[in-house]
Write an enzyme that holds these catalytic residues in place. Structure first.
Site, PDB file in Angstrom:
ATOM      1  N   GLU A  51       0.845  -1.204   0.000  1.00 31.71           N
ATOM      2  CA  GLU A  51       0.000   0.000   0.000  1.00 31.71           C
ATOM      3  C   GLU A  51       0.878   1.251   0.000  1.00 31.71           C
ATOM      4  OE1 GLU A  51      -3.054  -0.162  -1.206  1.00 31.71           O
ATOM      5  OE2 GLU A  51      -3.610  -1.493   0.452  1.00 31.71           O
ATOM      6  N   SER A 142     -11.596   1.097  -5.801  1.00 34.61           N
ATOM      7  CA  SER A 142     -11.238   1.576  -7.143  1.00 34.61           C
ATOM      8  C   SER A 142     -12.419   1.793  -8.061  1.00 34.61           C
ATOM      9  CB  SER A 142     -10.301   0.590  -7.834  1.00 34.61           C
ATOM     10  OG  SER A 142      -9.013   0.863  -7.485  1.00 34.61           O
ATOM     11  N   ASP A 188      -4.364   0.726  -9.522  1.00 35.48           N
ATOM     12  CA  ASP A 188      -5.797   0.476  -9.690  1.00 35.48           C
ATOM     13  C   ASP A 188      -6.139   0.206 -11.150  1.00 35.48           C
ATOM     14  OD1 ASP A 188      -5.638   1.220  -7.058  1.00 35.48           O
ATOM     15  OD2 ASP A 188      -6.660   3.139  -7.323  1.00 35.48           O
TER      16      ASP A 188
HETATM   17  C1  GLA Z   1      -5.095   4.580  -4.325  1.00 40.60           C
HETATM   18  C2  GLA Z   1      -4.287   4.959  -5.563  1.00 40.60           C
HETATM   19  C3  GLA Z   1      -3.260   3.879  -5.895  1.00 40.60           C
HETATM   20  C4  GLA Z   1      -2.407   3.526  -4.683  1.00 40.60           C
HETATM   21  C5  GLA Z   1      -3.283   3.276  -3.460  1.00 40.60           C
HETATM   22  C6  GLA Z   1      -2.486   3.090  -2.202  1.00 40.60           C
HETATM   23  O1  GLA Z   1      -5.869   3.438  -4.578  1.00 40.60           O
HETATM   24  O2  GLA Z   1      -5.149   5.144  -6.663  1.00 40.60           O
HETATM   25  O3  GLA Z   1      -2.448   4.314  -6.978  1.00 40.60           O
HETATM   26  O4  GLA Z   1      -1.445   4.515  -4.437  1.00 40.60           O
HETATM   27  O5  GLA Z   1      -4.215   4.334  -3.249  1.00 40.60           O
HETATM   28  O6  GLA Z   1      -1.739   1.922  -2.271  1.00 40.60           O
END
Ligand code: GLA
Length: 402
Positions: A51, A142, A188
């Site tokens: 993450e 997402s 994502d």
């Molecule tokens: C969001 C962002 C990703 C990533 C996550 C954290 O989902 O869109 O690109 O940085 O946070 O891991």
């Protein structure tokens, strides 16, 4: 159009024939020639571990899930993109060849995709469409990437845009970075495009090498718990974390010129230069450097079928996101604490950016009911919010359903 409501929209998202029929019933162009109607779909994702590592050029391990966004559409040659939300009946439209500036509504995700495709040299086509979703919004699953990715298909007549899949990931990211204004990484979009049933997706965000990892789950389920607090993925808090990581890199690079990103930093190097970093930048960097190692450890554990170790890595990731990266919330902490007290829960952590949204849990199938009961019983009293508990399955990436 009459709003169908959230439940009917979720049903339509899973039923391409009914979604096509619903478009035919409301759109004269689709009724005139139903054979022209296409149905496309893009999934959401959960990230198993890794993450806030993607924009630090580290490792991520997401899975595309069996919840997502579907669009029935009829392509047109008039350059106008028009989309109706099945849930609310709301319709938005714009000129696909000149999407104009951001409006501050959901339509921006579609318009941003038209803008990004155009800047990649792919002329977006017009369409009339109907969108249905069973993916909760603002839940850290997402939904933004899913609407962008499904829009990429809709804006190219219902087919995969004519780009290499990884190039497409970058074009989708560009729509979010350049149009929506969130400076996010590529995880994502990558997951929504590359998803595979039954597998997680390991991506090295520096080399872009990727491979899918079979999930030896057996009698273990992946269960999402939604905190009921939509994650305020305020561009500000997210972009601030990113800037703090960049500050850490700059401080280390002043004495270690080969360092370009936190991917180039290992735990020993970070400790050597601790005094050069302000305490906040150090905490952010420490999380990222350790989290990259946890991803690799999790892969090894998955490959060895050792889910207990994966579970320990989940809890360690959560503690680090809470204490070092500071993107958890009292609600997410409560969900993880409740889960940790249930026999049969192997691991739990927040998934996605944090600040709200969902946790992901590794749970023995015969303990899913006990987890659900405990969360529904204990969480509202601790937070004043209503949670949701739902199993998710690793699923295929975006594509045409009909
Ligand atoms: C969001 C962002 C990703 C990533 C996550 C954290 O989902 O869109 O690109 O940085 O946070 O891991």
């Amino acid at each position: 159009m009459q709003p169908a409501g959230a439940t009917a929209s979720a049903d339509l998202a899973r039923d391409p024939a009914s979604l096509r029929d619903a478009l035919v019933a409301r759109e004269p162009r689709a009724a005139a020639d139903p054979a022209l109607v296409r149905v496309v779909h893009a999934p959401g994702r959960v990230n198993l571990i890794g993450e806030h590592t993607d924009y630090n050029l580290g490792f991520v391990l997401p899975v595309a899930i069996d919840l997502g966004i579907s669009v029935a559409l009829v392509p047109t040659d008039d350059g106008r993109a028009e989309l109706t939300l099945a849930e609310t009946g709301e319709t938005g439209s714009f000129d696909a060849t000149d999407p104009g500036p951001r409006r501050g509504t959901w339509l921006d995700y579609v318009a941003g995709m038209a803008w990004a495709l155009g800047s990649a040299g792919i002329a977006p086509r017009g369409f009339r469409g109907l969108l249905a979703s069973d993916l909760p919004q603002g839940a850290g699953l997402s939904s933004s990437a899913a609407i962008e990715v499904v829009s990429a298909w809709a804006l190219t007549g219902g087919d995969r845009p004519p780009l290499d899949a990884m190039d497409l990931v970058h074009v989708v990211q560009r729509s979010e970075n350049g149009y929506i204004g969130l400076n996010n990484g590529i995880m994502d979009q990558f997951a929504s495009i590359f998803g595979e049933p039954g597998r997680a997706l390991l991506l090295d965000c520096r080399s872009l090498d990727h491979r899918s990892i079979p999930l030896p789950l057996g009698d273990v389920a992946l269960v999402a718990c939604h905190s009921g607090s939509t994650h305020r993925l305020e561009a500000s808090a997210y972009n601030e974390r990113r800037a703090q990581c960049e500050a850490a890199v700059a401080a280390i690079a002043s004495v270690e010129p080969s360092v370009r990103s936190l991917r180039d930093v290992d735990p020993a190097m970070l400790e050597r230069h601790r005094d050069r970093l302000d305490p906040v930048a150090w905490r952010r960097a420490r999380h990222v450097v350790d989290e990259d190692e946890r991803v690799l450890d999790a892969i090894a554990a998955f490959e060895a079928g050792d889910l207990e170790t994966v579970g320990r890595l989940f809890y360690a990731s959560q503690a680090s996101l809470r204490d070092l990266y500071e993107v958890s919330s009292p609600e997410l902490d409560a969900l993880v604490e409740i889960a940790a007290g249930i026999p049969g829960v192997i691991g739990a952590r927040l998934t996605g950016a944090g600040f709200g949204g969902c946790t992901i849990n590794l749970v023995r199938r015969d303990a899913v009911g006990a987890l659900r009961d405990a969360v529904l019983r204990d969480y509202p009293g601790r937070t004043g919010l209503t949670p949701r508990v739902f199993p998710v399955e690793a699923s295929a990436g975006a594509g045409r359903l009909a």
